[in-house]
Design a protein around this motif. Structure first.
Motif, PDB file in Angstrom:
ATOM      1  N   UNK A   1       0.766  -1.397   0.090  1.00  0.00           N
ATOM      2  CA  UNK A   1      -0.143   0.078  -0.173  1.00  0.00           C
ATOM      3  C   UNK A   1       0.840   1.152   0.060  1.00  0.00           C
ATOM      4  N   UNK A   2       0.452   2.366  -0.893  1.00  0.00           N
ATOM      5  CA  UNK A   2       1.176   3.439  -0.859  1.00  0.00           C
ATOM      6  C   UNK A   2       1.312   4.191   0.462  1.00  0.00           C
ATOM      7  N   UNK A   3       2.280   4.762   0.883  1.00  0.00           N
ATOM      8  CA  UNK A   3       2.713   5.503   2.156  1.00  0.00           C
ATOM      9  C   UNK A   3       2.517   7.147   1.930  1.00  0.00           C
ATOM     10  N   UNK A   4       1.817   7.526   0.797  1.00  0.00           N
ATOM     11  CA  UNK A   4       1.548   8.975   0.445  1.00  0.00           C
ATOM     12  C   UNK A   4       0.418   9.312   1.405  1.00  0.00           C
ATOM     13  N   UNK A   5       0.566  10.522   1.662  1.00  0.00           N
ATOM     14  CA  UNK A   5      -0.336  11.125   2.431  1.00  0.00           C
ATOM     15  C   UNK A   5      -1.437  11.726   1.425  1.00  0.00           C
ATOM     16  N   UNK A   6      -2.687  11.484   1.327  1.00  0.00           N
ATOM     17  CA  UNK A   6      -3.870  11.669   0.275  1.00  0.00           C
ATOM     18  C   UNK A   6      -4.843  13.040   0.824  1.00  0.00           C
ATOM     19  N   UNK A   7      -5.102  13.674   0.011  1.00  0.00           N
ATOM     20  CA  UNK A   7      -6.435  14.616   0.380  1.00  0.00           C
ATOM     21  C   UNK A   7      -7.412  14.672  -0.818  1.00  0.00           C
ATOM     22  N   UNK A   8      -8.752  14.885  -0.464  1.00  0.00           N
ATOM     23  CA  UNK A   8      -9.696  14.892  -1.416  1.00  0.00           C
ATOM     24  C   UNK A   8     -10.857  15.968  -0.632  1.00  0.00           C
ATOM     25  N   UNK A   9     -11.760  16.401  -1.608  1.00  0.00           N
ATOM     26  CA  UNK A   9     -12.967  16.840  -1.396  1.00  0.00           C
ATOM     27  C   UNK A   9     -13.924  15.911  -1.091  1.00  0.00           C
ATOM     28  N   UNK A  10     -14.652  15.746   0.166  1.00  0.00           N
ATOM     29  CA  UNK A  10     -15.606  14.662   0.554  1.00  0.00           C
ATOM     30  C   UNK A  10     -17.124  15.107   0.294  1.00  0.00           C
ATOM     31  N   UNK A  11     -17.272  16.347   0.064  1.00  0.00           N
ATOM     32  CA  UNK A  11     -18.601  16.756  -0.377  1.00  0.00           C
ATOM     33  C   UNK A  11     -18.719  17.312  -1.702  1.00  0.00           C
ATOM     34  N   UNK A  12     -20.035  17.297  -2.028  1.00  0.00           N
ATOM     35  CA  UNK A  12     -20.435  17.808  -3.450  1.00  0.00           C
ATOM     36  C   UNK A  12     -19.920  19.267  -3.532  1.00  0.00           C
ATOM     37  N   UNK A  13     -19.483  19.707  -4.510  1.00  0.00           N
ATOM     38  CA  UNK A  13     -19.311  21.159  -4.604  1.00  0.00           C
ATOM     39  C   UNK A  13     -20.435  22.005  -4.625  1.00  0.00           C
ATOM     40  N   UNK A  14     -20.541  23.262  -4.551  1.00  0.00           N
ATOM     41  CA  UNK A  14     -21.663  24.370  -4.741  1.00  0.00           C
ATOM     42  C   UNK A  14     -22.480  24.347  -3.249  1.00  0.00           C
ATOM     43  N   UNK A  15     -22.162  23.539  -2.182  1.00  0.00           N
ATOM     44  CA  UNK A  15     -22.761  23.579  -1.176  1.00  0.00           C
ATOM     45  C   UNK A  15     -22.632  24.792  -0.176  1.00  0.00           C
ATOM     46  N   UNK A  16     -23.193  25.053   1.069  1.00  0.00           N
ATOM     47  CA  UNK A  16     -22.793  26.002   2.016  1.00  0.00           C
ATOM     48  C   UNK A  16     -21.497  25.854   2.598  1.00  0.00           C
ATOM     49  N   UNK A  17     -21.245  24.301   3.003  1.00  0.00           N
ATOM     50  CA  UNK A  17     -19.966  24.008   3.600  1.00  0.00           C
ATOM     51  C   UNK A  17     -19.372  22.753   2.597  1.00  0.00           C
ATOM     52  N   UNK A  18     -17.836  22.614   2.942  1.00  0.00           N
ATOM     53  CA  UNK A  18     -17.315  21.788   2.161  1.00  0.00           C
ATOM     54  C   UNK A  18     -16.386  21.169   3.115  1.00  0.00           C
ATOM     55  N   UNK A  19     -16.098  19.651   3.096  1.00  0.00           N
ATOM     56  CA  UNK A  19     -15.457  18.981   3.980  1.00  0.00           C
ATOM     57  C   UNK A  19     -14.096  18.206   3.165  1.00  0.00           C
ATOM     58  N   UNK A  20     -12.838  18.661   3.488  1.00  0.00           N
ATOM     59  CA  UNK A  20     -11.960  18.142   2.763  1.00  0.00           C
ATOM     60  C   UNK A  20     -11.218  17.076   3.815  1.00  0.00           C
ATOM     61  N   UNK A  21     -10.981  15.927   3.414  1.00  0.00           N
ATOM     62  CA  UNK A  21     -10.388  14.700   3.981  1.00  0.00           C
ATOM     63  C   UNK A  21      -8.855  14.514   3.917  1.00  0.00           C
ATOM     64  N   UNK A  22      -7.937  14.287   4.812  1.00  0.00           N
ATOM     65  CA  UNK A  22      -6.708  14.040   4.771  1.00  0.00           C
ATOM     66  C   UNK A  22      -6.146  13.096   5.369  1.00  0.00           C
ATOM     67  N   UNK A  23      -5.569  11.880   4.909  1.00  0.00           N
ATOM     68  CA  UNK A  23      -5.223  10.994   5.366  1.00  0.00           C
ATOM     69  C   UNK A  23      -3.703  10.193   5.134  1.00  0.00           C
ATOM     70  N   UNK A  24      -3.001   9.816   6.082  1.00  0.00           N
ATOM     71  CA  UNK A  24      -1.649   9.403   5.953  1.00  0.00           C
ATOM     72  C   UNK A  24      -0.712   9.662   6.712  1.00  0.00           C
ATOM     73  N   UNK A  25       0.609   9.426   6.822  1.00  0.00           N
ATOM     74  CA  UNK A  25       1.586   9.374   7.458  1.00  0.00           C
ATOM     75  C   UNK A  25       2.140  10.967   7.957  1.00  0.00           C
TER      76      UNK A  25
END
Length: 454
Positions: A1-25
């Motif tokens: 498994x990759x040891x990279x640290x990953x990030x991504x938008x976890x909510x649909x764009x265009x809403x009042x709020x947005x959640x960005x997830x980050x995971x990794x070492x």
């Protein structure tokens, strides 16, 4: 498994709020570089208010990007099993893109589709069937599919498979123990009568699970219901009444509907896919003939058939449609009761539902009859309903292996041959939960349809 640290938008764009997830070492280091929260130093499973900032090297000042809430999860107690952070900020495209850009500058990379859930599987946070349930839960469109996905996510299906594999493993161990004492020809550790009994029970259970895929797949796609009958009996009017929308053209002209029209609606939390079909009659119009042929095709594909009539059908017509729908749930619907005496119908002991599609009379009774025809109550008593084609394929192959064991016992085959088939059944069942998934290609195929934030 990759040891990279990953990030991504976890909510649909265009809403009042947005959640960005980050995971990794390096998740804590990357997020801490954008705000005042020292993720390494704070307690796990805590939320912190902060400002997201960008350091301007030219002016040596920090520019505030947004106010945010930062949730910190420390390994192994996170969704992925890794150090993870969720950043909740305003849903502006500029803000979200800016935060992702800064995270990438501090060592993260954008996550692939399904990579967060894939890491959860690889880190032992869930088995493969539970990981697939995450996608099903996100895609659920009604109560039935939601409940199935939740049951699978909570491990009910995995628990059943574990019990089956435990029984198979015990039998396999006893048979293989006999092979270690092969010089004693009359020595049997596994009683063949008991083995046959257990194998038949396992076979029955696996077969039931495999057979549940037909209705499980229908629940995901919408249970198909064909509306059939002669021209001008009110099929299109009924479709519009059920959908509460003018979906189909309604006309007094015979042969108006020349192709199938489909749409879905929920009845008591279950999605039904209604198919309005061309009226059945003798015609020389080639286009209409094609439509009528598609009507018969719709009957074959449907699970439930609504036969709409507005006058007494002939005995021949009743017998012909009964024969065409012999493996379907047939509901005879007498329409236009506002114009005719519905008690005068002789339908050869078939029951019927009387309605007026035009005025809406009897529609609730018809909806209840459709719901009952889907046998949802029977499904509720089932241990589990299979909705995944990959699971169905594995169960089918496992059932074939068990059937070979049963046949081998009847033919009094040797323990080594029986053991081989039992081993194949064990390995095949393990594919469902991930015990036999070893290649990146297989995992990639499973997770490729996930949304990026999952």
């Amino acid at each position: 498994m990759s040891n990279d640290t990953i990030c991504a938008l976890a909510t649909a764009p265009g809403g009042a709020l947005g959640i960005i997830r980050v995971s990794g070492p390096d998740a804590f280091v990357a997020v801490s570089s954008l705000c005042s929260v020292r993720c390494n130093a704070v307690a796990a499973n805590t939320i912190h208010y902060t400002h997201l900032v960008e350091y301007d090297a030219a002016s040596q000042h920090q520019n505030i990007i947004d106010e945010a809430m930062v949730s910190v999860f420390k390994a192994p107690h996170s969704y992925t099993g890794e150090d993870s952070v969720e950043i909740s900020c305003h849903g502006s495209r500029y803000i979200l893109n800016k935060v992702l850009e800064l995270l990438i500058q501090h060592g993260c990379r954008m996550a692939e589709p399904g990579e967060f859930t894939q890491r959860a599987f690889l880190n032992g946070k869930m088995d493969l069937s539970q990981a697939e349930a995450v996608a099903d839960l996100i895609a659920s469109t009604n109560k039935a599919t939601h409940d199935i996905a939740m049951s699978q996510l909570r491990g009910h299906f995995s628990s059943q498979l574990a019990q089956l594999r435990e029984q198979l493993l015990k039998l396999t161990s006893l048979l293989e123990l006999e092979l270690d004492f092969s010089d004693h020809e009359d020595l049997e550790f596994a009683d063949r009568t008991e083995l046959s009994s257990i194998a038949n029970k396992i076979n029955k259970h696996i077969t039931q699970l495999a057979h549940s895929f037909e209705i499980g797949n229908a629940l995901k796609q919408g249970i198909p219901v064909a509306i059939v009958g002669k021209t001008n009996v009110g099929k299109s009017t009924l479709l519009n009444r059920l959908l509460k929308d003018d979906r189909a053209i309604v006309s007094d002209i015979h042969g108006t509907t020349r192709d199938t029209i489909e749409d879905t609606m929920d009845i008591q939390g279950v999605t039904f896919r209604f198919i309005d079909t061309a009226g059945i009659r003798q015609t020389t119009d080639q286009v209409e003939q094609i439509g009528i042929e598609r009507t018969f095709q719709a009957i074959q594909k449907a699970r439930i058939v609504l036969w709409l009539i507005d006058q007494q059908p002939s005995t021949k017509e009743i017998n012909e449609l009964t024969e065409r729908t012999n493996n379907k749930k047939l509901i005879i619907v007498v329409n236009k009761i506002d114009k005719a005496d519905n008690n005068s119908y002789n339908l050869l002991n078939h029951s019927f539902v009387a309605i007026s599609a035009k005025h809406g009379t009897g529609i609730e009774t018809l909806e209840q009859a459709i719901y009952e025809a889907a046998d949802i109550a029977t499904l509720a008593d089932s241990d589990f309903i299979v909705t995944n084609a990959r699971h169905y394929d594995a169960l089918t192959r496992a059932q074939q292996s068990i059937q070979r064991v049963i046949d081998g016992l009847q033919m009094q085959l040797s323990g080594d041959l029986l053991s081989e088939d039992l081993r194949q059944a064990l390995d095949t069942l393990a594919e469902i939960t991930g015990g036999q998934i070893t290649t990146n290609e297989v995992l990639g195929n499973i997770f490729k349809n996930f949304c990026v934030g999952k």
